[in-house]
Design a protein around this motif. Structure first.
Motif, PDB file in Angstrom:
ATOM      1  N   ALA A 266       1.221   7.869   4.865  1.00  0.00           N
ATOM      2  CA  ALA A 266       1.392   8.623   3.624  1.00  0.00           C
ATOM      3  C   ALA A 266       1.001  10.089   3.753  1.00  0.00           C
ATOM      4  CB  ALA A 266       0.567   7.978   2.513  1.00  0.00           C
ATOM      5  N   GLY A 267       0.436  10.475   4.890  1.00  0.00           N
ATOM      6  CA  GLY A 267       0.036  11.857   5.082  1.00  0.00           C
ATOM      7  C   GLY A 267      -1.278  12.229   4.416  1.00  0.00           C
ATOM      8  N   VAL A 268      -2.163  11.245   4.250  1.00  0.00           N
ATOM      9  CA  VAL A 268      -3.493  11.523   3.695  1.00  0.00           C
ATOM     10  C   VAL A 268      -4.246  12.460   4.641  1.00  0.00           C
ATOM     11  CG1 VAL A 268      -5.718  10.481   3.104  1.00  0.00           C
ATOM     12  CG2 VAL A 268      -3.587   9.335   2.438  1.00  0.00           C
ATOM     13  N   ASP A 269      -4.950  13.424   4.085  1.00  0.00           N
ATOM     14  CA  ASP A 269      -5.653  14.411   4.906  1.00  0.00           C
ATOM     15  C   ASP A 269      -7.015  13.920   5.394  1.00  0.00           C
ATOM     16  OD1 ASP A 269      -3.666  16.386   4.683  1.00  0.00           O
ATOM     17  OD2 ASP A 269      -4.480  17.068   2.759  1.00  0.00           O
ATOM     18  N   HIS A 270      -7.741  13.190   4.531  1.00  0.00           N
ATOM     19  CA  HIS A 270      -9.141  12.897   4.847  1.00  0.00           C
ATOM     20  C   HIS A 270      -9.522  11.539   4.270  1.00  0.00           C
ATOM     21  CE1 HIS A 270     -13.107  14.775   6.039  1.00  0.00           C
ATOM     22  NE2 HIS A 270     -13.535  13.705   5.375  1.00  0.00           N
ATOM     23  N   ILE A 271     -10.269  10.770   5.051  1.00  0.00           N
ATOM     24  CA  ILE A 271     -10.801   9.486   4.602  1.00  0.00           C
ATOM     25  C   ILE A 271     -12.320   9.557   4.613  1.00  0.00           C
ATOM     26  CG2 ILE A 271     -11.047   7.021   5.107  1.00  0.00           C
ATOM     27  CD1 ILE A 271      -8.264   7.042   6.306  1.00  0.00           C
ATOM     28  N   VAL A 272     -12.926   9.201   3.501  1.00  0.00           N
ATOM     29  CA  VAL A 272     -14.380   9.063   3.411  1.00  0.00           C
ATOM     30  C   VAL A 272     -14.654   7.564   3.396  1.00  0.00           C
ATOM     31  CG1 VAL A 272     -16.467   9.622   2.123  1.00  0.00           C
ATOM     32  CG2 VAL A 272     -14.509  11.199   2.087  1.00  0.00           C
ATOM     33  N   ARG A 273     -15.228   7.077   4.465  1.00  0.00           N
ATOM     34  CA  ARG A 273     -15.378   5.632   4.646  1.00  0.00           C
ATOM     35  C   ARG A 273     -16.823   5.197   4.420  1.00  0.00           C
ATOM     36  NH1 ARG A 273     -16.626   1.542   8.048  1.00  0.00           N
ATOM     37  NH2 ARG A 273     -15.229  -0.221   7.810  1.00  0.00           N
ATOM     38  N   MET A 274     -16.998   4.171   3.592  1.00  0.00           N
ATOM     39  CA  MET A 274     -18.326   3.594   3.429  1.00  0.00           C
ATOM     40  C   MET A 274     -18.524   2.515   4.472  1.00  0.00           C
ATOM     41  SD  MET A 274     -20.455   2.170   0.242  1.00  0.00           S
ATOM     42  CE  MET A 274     -21.437   0.679   0.462  1.00  0.00           C
ATOM     43  N   SER A 275     -19.437   2.783   5.377  1.00  0.00           N
ATOM     44  CA  SER A 275     -19.795   1.859   6.442  1.00  0.00           C
ATOM     45  C   SER A 275     -21.080   1.140   6.034  1.00  0.00           C
ATOM     46  CB  SER A 275     -19.946   2.642   7.747  1.00  0.00           C
ATOM     47  OG  SER A 275     -20.261   1.813   8.832  1.00  0.00           O
ATOM     48  N   ALA A 276     -21.923   0.821   6.973  1.00  0.00           N
ATOM     49  CA  ALA A 276     -23.173   0.112   6.689  1.00  0.00           C
ATOM     50  C   ALA A 276     -24.295   0.736   7.499  1.00  0.00           C
ATOM     51  CB  ALA A 276     -23.041  -1.361   7.047  1.00  0.00           C
TER      52      ALA A 276
ATOM     53  N   LEU B 163       0.786  -1.235   0.000  1.00  0.00           N
ATOM     54  CA  LEU B 163       0.000   0.000   0.000  1.00  0.00           C
ATOM     55  C   LEU B 163       0.818   1.286   0.000  1.00  0.00           C
ATOM     56  CD1 LEU B 163      -2.808  -1.037   2.529  1.00  0.00           C
ATOM     57  CD2 LEU B 163      -2.785  -1.260   0.022  1.00  0.00           C
ATOM     58  N   GLY B 164       2.077   1.225   0.398  1.00  0.00           N
ATOM     59  CA  GLY B 164       2.857   2.446   0.550  1.00  0.00           C
ATOM     60  C   GLY B 164       2.910   3.303  -0.701  1.00  0.00           C
ATOM     61  N   GLN B 165       3.316   2.716  -1.821  1.00  0.00           N
ATOM     62  CA  GLN B 165       3.432   3.469  -3.062  1.00  0.00           C
ATOM     63  C   GLN B 165       2.060   3.894  -3.566  1.00  0.00           C
ATOM     64  OE1 GLN B 165       6.308   4.478  -4.306  1.00  0.00           O
ATOM     65  NE2 GLN B 165       5.238   5.628  -5.922  1.00  0.00           N
ATOM     66  N   ALA B 166       1.056   3.027  -3.388  1.00  0.00           N
ATOM     67  CA  ALA B 166      -0.288   3.330  -3.867  1.00  0.00           C
ATOM     68  C   ALA B 166      -0.876   4.551  -3.172  1.00  0.00           C
ATOM     69  CB  ALA B 166      -1.198   2.119  -3.663  1.00  0.00           C
ATOM     70  N   PHE B 167      -0.544   4.739  -1.900  1.00  0.00           N
ATOM     71  CA  PHE B 167      -1.107   5.838  -1.111  1.00  0.00           C
ATOM     72  C   PHE B 167      -0.251   7.105  -1.187  1.00  0.00           C
ATOM     73  CE2 PHE B 167      -3.810   2.598   0.283  1.00  0.00           C
ATOM     74  CZ  PHE B 167      -4.756   3.060   1.163  1.00  0.00           C
ATOM     75  N   LYS B 168       0.915   7.017  -1.789  1.00  0.00           N
ATOM     76  CA  LYS B 168       1.831   8.160  -1.838  1.00  0.00           C
ATOM     77  C   LYS B 168       1.209   9.317  -2.605  1.00  0.00           C
ATOM     78  CE  LYS B 168       6.595   9.381  -3.020  1.00  0.00           C
ATOM     79  NZ  LYS B 168       7.877   8.869  -3.597  1.00  0.00           N
ATOM     80  N   GLY B 169       1.205  10.499  -2.007  1.00  0.00           N
ATOM     81  CA  GLY B 169       0.686  11.689  -2.663  1.00  0.00           C
ATOM     82  C   GLY B 169      -0.820  11.827  -2.638  1.00  0.00           C
ATOM     83  N   VAL B 170      -1.507  10.935  -1.938  1.00  0.00           N
ATOM     84  CA  VAL B 170      -2.967  10.984  -1.873  1.00  0.00           C
ATOM     85  C   VAL B 170      -3.420  12.000  -0.831  1.00  0.00           C
ATOM     86  CG1 VAL B 170      -5.040   9.664  -1.237  1.00  0.00           C
ATOM     87  CG2 VAL B 170      -3.275   8.631  -2.693  1.00  0.00           C
ATOM     88  N   ASP B 171      -4.401  12.800  -1.175  1.00  0.00           N
ATOM     89  CA  ASP B 171      -4.976  13.771  -0.241  1.00  0.00           C
ATOM     90  C   ASP B 171      -6.245  13.237   0.416  1.00  0.00           C
ATOM     91  OD1 ASP B 171      -3.267  16.270  -0.784  1.00  0.00           O
ATOM     92  OD2 ASP B 171      -3.895  15.648  -2.782  1.00  0.00           O
TER      93      ASP B 171
END
Length: 279
Positions: A87-97, A53-61
Motif C-alpha cells: 500500500a506504500g505505507v511510509d512508517h510502521i510503529v510496532r508494539m513488541s514486548a 487488508l488491501g483496502q484497509a491499508f490504502k492511503g495509510v501513511d
C-alpha cells in the motif's frame, strides 16, 4: 497524514486512540465494525487474513501495529508488514514486548524478536516499542486487605498503559525522528509488589498486605478464568522471569521523547482505586 490503528478494541490501542484525540485522519482496523470505537474512520479486516487488508491499508501513511499474544502473532505481523509495503505505507510503529530477543526467557519475547527483525528488514520506516509490565495487569489483584501476586520479591519497572498511549501517539504524529529506533519503555521506578502494597495502603487509608502466590497457582487461576492455555503458560514464563529480577531496571526513553516523567504507581493507584479491588 492517515494513521491506521490495529488492535483498536484492546487495552493498549484504546489508550493510543485516546492520546491521539484531536488528530485528523485516524483510521482503525477491526474485524467487526459494530465493535469499532466512535469518532474515527473504520476499516474492516483481519491481520490473519491478508486478503482483507488491501483496502484497509490504502492511503495509510503511518501504521500502529499491535498483534495479540499467541503462537500465530508472527503470521499476523508478517501480513501487516506485507500489506503496508503493497500500500506504500511510509512508517510502521510496532508494539513488541519487553526483552524481546532470540534468547528471551519467554516464547512471546522470542516470537516478537522474529517480527522485529522482519520489520527492520522490510525497507519501510520503522520504530519498535517494547513496554514493561503494565500497571493495569494488577486490576482485580486486591481482595479485601491483601494484594496477591506471583512475581515473588522481584522488582518491576511497571508502566501505566496511558503512558504507552502517550508515547505511541507522539511517535505516530511525527515518526521521522524515531526512524530505525527501538525503545524500551518503563515506569519511573522499579518496585516490588510489596512496595506496591505499601502505596495502596496510603491510597486506601487502610493496611494492604502483599501475599505472594506460586506461578503454578497463578497459571491455574488464569486458566480457570478462561485465559487460553498458551497465554496462561507464557504468562507463567514472564512471572517466573520477573520473580528472578529480570524486569528490575528503568530507562529514560519515555521522558526523552515526551518531555515529562511517566506516571508513578501511586499516581496509577489514585486514579484506579476502584478497579484494583476485586469485585
Amino acid at each position: 497524514m492517515t494513521i491506521l490503528i490495529t488492535g483498536a478494541t484492546g487495552t493498549v490501542s484504546s489508550a493510543v486512540l485516546r492520546s491521539l484525540a484531536g488528530t485528523e485522519d485516524v483510521r482503525v482496523l477491526v474485524r467487526d465494525a459494530a465493535k469499532a470505537p466512535s469518532g474515527v474512520e473504520v476499516a474492516v479486516g483481519d491481520l490473519h487474513d491478508p486478503a482483507t487488508l488491501g483496502q484497509a491499508f490504502k492511503g495509510v501513511d503511518t501504521l500502529w501495529l499491535l498483534t495479540a499474544m499467541g503462537p500465530q502473532a508472527p503470521h499476523a505481523s508478517m501480513n501487516a508488514v506485507w500489506a503496508a509495503r503493497e500500500a506504500g505505507v511510509d512508517h510502521i510503529v510496532r508494539m513488541s514486548a519487553i526483552g524481546a530477543a532470540h534468547d528471551a526467557p519467554t516464547r512471546n519475547g522470542r516470537l516478537h524478536a522474529l517480527s522485529d527483525v522482519e520489520l527492520a528488514a522490510s525497507g519501510l520506516g520503522w520504530t519498535v516499542i517494547r513496554p514493561a509490565f503494565f500497571m493495569q495487569n494488577l486490576f482485580g489483584s486486591v481482595n479485601g486487605d491483601t494484594l496477591y501476586g506471583a512475581t515473588g520479591e522481584g522488582r518491576l519497572s511497571m508502566i501505566d498503559v496511558r503512558d504507552i498511549g502517550d508515547f505511541a501517539a507522539a511517535v505516530l504524529r511525527d515518526p521521522a525522528p524515531h526512524k530505525g529506533k527501538t525503545y524500551t519503555l518503563t515506569g519511573p521506578a522499579s518496585i516490588s509488589l510489596g512496595d506496591a502494597a505499601v502505596a495502596l495502603s496510603e491510597v486506601y487509608g487502610t493496611p494492604i498486605d502483599y501475599q505472594p502466590v506460586t506461578v503454578d497457582d497463578a497459571e491455574r487461576a488464569m486458566q480457570a478464568a478462561g485465559l487460553p492455555e498458551w497465554d496462561a503458560a507464557v504468562t507463567k514464563e514472564y512471572l517466573t522471569a520477573y520473580a528472578q529480577g529480570w524486569g528490575d531496571y528503568t530507562t529514560p526513553a519515555f521522558t526523552d521523547v515526551t518531555g515529562r516523567p511517566g506516571r508513578s504507581f501511586t499516581d496509577f493507584a489514585k486514579d484506579h482505586a476502584d478497579r484494583l479491588r476485586s469485585r
